[in-house]
Design a protein around this motif. Structure first.
Motif, PDB file in Angstrom:
ATOM      1  N   LEU A   7      40.918  41.711  52.199  1.00  0.00           N
ATOM      2  CA  LEU A   7      41.492  42.498  51.114  1.00  0.00           C
ATOM      3  C   LEU A   7      40.587  42.454  49.893  1.00  0.00           C
ATOM      4  O   LEU A   7      39.792  41.530  49.718  1.00  0.00           O
ATOM      5  CB  LEU A   7      42.876  41.949  50.755  1.00  0.00           C
ATOM      6  CG  LEU A   7      43.892  41.889  51.907  1.00  0.00           C
ATOM      7  CD1 LEU A   7      45.233  41.400  51.387  1.00  0.00           C
ATOM      8  CD2 LEU A   7      44.032  43.241  52.589  1.00  0.00           C
ATOM      9  N   CYS A   8      40.699  43.458  49.044  1.00  0.00           N
ATOM     10  CA  CYS A   8      39.888  43.528  47.821  1.00  0.00           C
ATOM     11  C   CYS A   8      40.080  42.253  46.999  1.00  0.00           C
ATOM     12  O   CYS A   8      41.197  41.825  46.728  1.00  0.00           O
ATOM     13  CB  CYS A   8      40.287  44.745  46.990  1.00  0.00           C
ATOM     14  SG  CYS A   8      39.379  44.894  45.427  1.00  0.00           S
ATOM     15  N   GLN A   9      38.950  41.635  46.602  1.00  0.00           N
ATOM     16  CA  GLN A   9      38.987  40.344  45.915  1.00  0.00           C
ATOM     17  C   GLN A   9      39.180  40.448  44.403  1.00  0.00           C
ATOM     18  O   GLN A   9      39.249  39.433  43.710  1.00  0.00           O
ATOM     19  CB  GLN A   9      37.689  39.571  46.198  1.00  0.00           C
ATOM     20  CG  GLN A   9      37.477  39.239  47.673  1.00  0.00           C
ATOM     21  CD  GLN A   9      38.577  38.340  48.206  1.00  0.00           C
ATOM     22  OE1 GLN A   9      38.705  37.202  47.771  1.00  0.00           O
ATOM     23  NE2 GLN A   9      39.378  38.846  49.142  1.00  0.00           N
ATOM     24  N   SER A  10      39.274  41.664  43.883  1.00  0.00           N
ATOM     25  CA  SER A  10      39.493  41.825  42.442  1.00  0.00           C
ATOM     26  C   SER A  10      40.851  41.265  42.052  1.00  0.00           C
ATOM     27  O   SER A  10      41.847  41.501  42.740  1.00  0.00           O
ATOM     28  CB  SER A  10      39.410  43.301  42.055  1.00  0.00           C
ATOM     29  OG  SER A  10      39.777  43.479  40.706  1.00  0.00           O
ATOM     30  N   SER A  11      40.892  40.534  40.943  1.00  0.00           N
ATOM     31  CA  SER A  11      42.152  39.932  40.498  1.00  0.00           C
ATOM     32  C   SER A  11      43.133  40.963  39.959  1.00  0.00           C
ATOM     33  O   SER A  11      44.334  40.715  39.902  1.00  0.00           O
ATOM     34  CB  SER A  11      41.877  38.874  39.412  1.00  0.00           C
ATOM     35  OG  SER A  11      41.201  39.466  38.318  1.00  0.00           O
ATOM     36  N   ASN A  12      42.628  42.143  39.591  1.00  0.00           N
ATOM     37  CA  ASN A  12      43.516  43.178  39.054  1.00  0.00           C
ATOM     38  C   ASN A  12      43.213  44.544  39.677  1.00  0.00           C
ATOM     39  O   ASN A  12      43.032  45.532  38.995  1.00  0.00           O
ATOM     40  CB  ASN A  12      43.404  43.245  37.525  1.00  0.00           C
ATOM     41  CG  ASN A  12      41.975  43.398  37.049  1.00  0.00           C
ATOM     42  OD1 ASN A  12      41.036  43.374  37.847  1.00  0.00           O
ATOM     43  ND2 ASN A  12      41.792  43.573  35.753  1.00  0.00           N
ATOM     44  N   CYS A  13      43.144  44.561  41.002  1.00  0.00           N
ATOM     45  CA  CYS A  13      42.837  45.789  41.741  1.00  0.00           C
ATOM     46  C   CYS A  13      43.918  46.848  41.488  1.00  0.00           C
ATOM     47  O   CYS A  13      45.110  46.594  41.739  1.00  0.00           O
ATOM     48  CB  CYS A  13      42.736  45.494  43.235  1.00  0.00           C
ATOM     49  SG  CYS A  13      42.487  46.977  44.240  1.00  0.00           S
TER      50      CYS A  13
END
Length: 368
Positions: A7-13
């Motif tokens: 899954l996308c690792q951005s904390s605020n995707c």
């Protein structure tokens, strides 16, 4: 594990963390697996926090195996409280022209301030009118040099480069830099040693200079907590200065400072204090910045043989974010940081008690 299952690792995707295929190329090169993002928006938006992983994964350069630019980490096995690291080698000792007088600790190999030790335990010294003028002159020069140093603060500049400019500006004024230009970054409370680390956007840096004064500056844009810390620290000093006058107790300075710090979610460092200053760097009185201290002495101007005599001293609160006021020392036996890695700030002025109140000898254009 297939990249499509990560899954996308951005904390605020903004897309709900979907399975992602865009891999961080630096992580791939370093052998870090699982650093995938759903697109450039998330990759770039998360960059400031994500790149910390790269720093942690890289083996630190050492003196035996320096990096390509010759720099290295002197204490790779030390348990640091925060993210700041020293960058060596340090510059050689800077030369001072022979015609400039030196204090005893600059002459002695061990750096011991013998004259200060001999005067230890004596009451605060009062200055006559001639000595007051000398103090005012020294403080004006100190402010000039600090302002020169502050003008250099920006991302990409090293504290060693700032130190070199400060050194030259000092000897140009026929003065001696009796300490290093102390540069304390982020979680460093005080006594940061100038080195080859480049200032980064979002840092805060305290620059100190012997007159005696210092101030904390932002490096580019800083976060809200750092802005609050700097504002709170300056307010602590300004309010403490306002209560200084003949008859005021030195112990009451901390009674003014600590409530301001606590109300803003900060703690007052107890390990270091303000002090008297005259022909010696550190003398009586000792001035703690926290409440319920046991400092001895009363502020007074005094009169002798028609010469106004006044005491000069510093107030220099060191304020930490959070509730922890204790210190953590690096292996250089000089740099003091917070124990939890949270940021610290400081402001300092040299003050003169007069017959009617107080004069800030090191005041800048925006100071009291």
């Amino acid at each position: 594990m297939s990249s499509a299952t990560v899954l996308c690792q951005s904390s605020n995707c903004p897309h709900g963390h979907p399975p992602s295929r865009l891999e961080c190329p630096t992580c791939n090169k370093l052998g870090i697996r699982g650093s995938f993002f759903c697109g450039q928006e998330c990759f770039k938006g998360n960059w400031k926090t994500h790149k910390i992983i790269h720093d942690l994964a890289r083996s630190p350069a050492t003196a035996a195996n320096p990096s390509q630019d010759g720099t290295f980490h002197p204490f790779p096995n030390f348990d640091y409280a925060g993210t700041l690291r020293p960058v060596y080698p340090l510059s050689p000792k800077r030369e001072v022209p022979e015609h400039i007088p030196r204090p005893d600790y600059a002459i002695h190999e061990d750096g011991v301030p013998t004259a200060e030790m001999k005067r230890s335990g004596q009451p605060p010294r009062l200055l006559n009118s001639e000595e007051i003028e000398k103090m005012k002159f020294a403080c004006r020069l100190g402010r000039e040099v600090l302002d020169i140093a502050a003008a250099m603060v920006r991302p990409g500049v090293t504290t060693d480069e700032i130190d070199a400019v400060v050194h030259q500006a000092t000897i140009d004024r026929n003065c001696i830099p009796v300490t290093l230009e102390l540069s304390s970054i982020n979680e460093t409370i005080c006594h940061g040693i100038p080195d080859r680390r480049k200032l980064q956007e979002g840092d805060i840096i305290n620059l100190g200079f012997h007159a005696d004064l210092n101030a904390t500056y932002p490096v580019g844009e800083i976060d809200e907590d750092s802005k609050k810390l700097i504002r709170t620290t300056r307010q602590c000093l300004d309010e403490a200065i306002k209560m200084c006058k003949p008859g005021a107790l030195f112990r009451d300075i901390g009674k003014v400072i600590e409530p301001i710090a606590r109300a803003n979610g900060c703690a007052v460092v107890r390990s270091y204090t303000g002090h008297g200053i005259n022909d010696l760097f550190h003398t009586a009185p000792n001035i703690p910045h926290y409440a319920k201290n046991k400092a001895i002495g009363t502020m007074k101007p005094g009169m002798t043989t028609n010469l106004i005599e006044s005491s000069a001293f510093t107030i220099e609160p060191m304020i930490n974010l959070g509730s922890n006021w204790d210190t953590h020392h690096w292996p250089d036996n000089w740099t003091a940081t917070t124990v939890d890695g949270k940021r610290s700030a400081q402001f300092e002025e040299t003050l003169l008690i007069t017959e009617t109140g107080v004069e800030v000898l090191t005041a800048g254009n925006t100071d009291l």
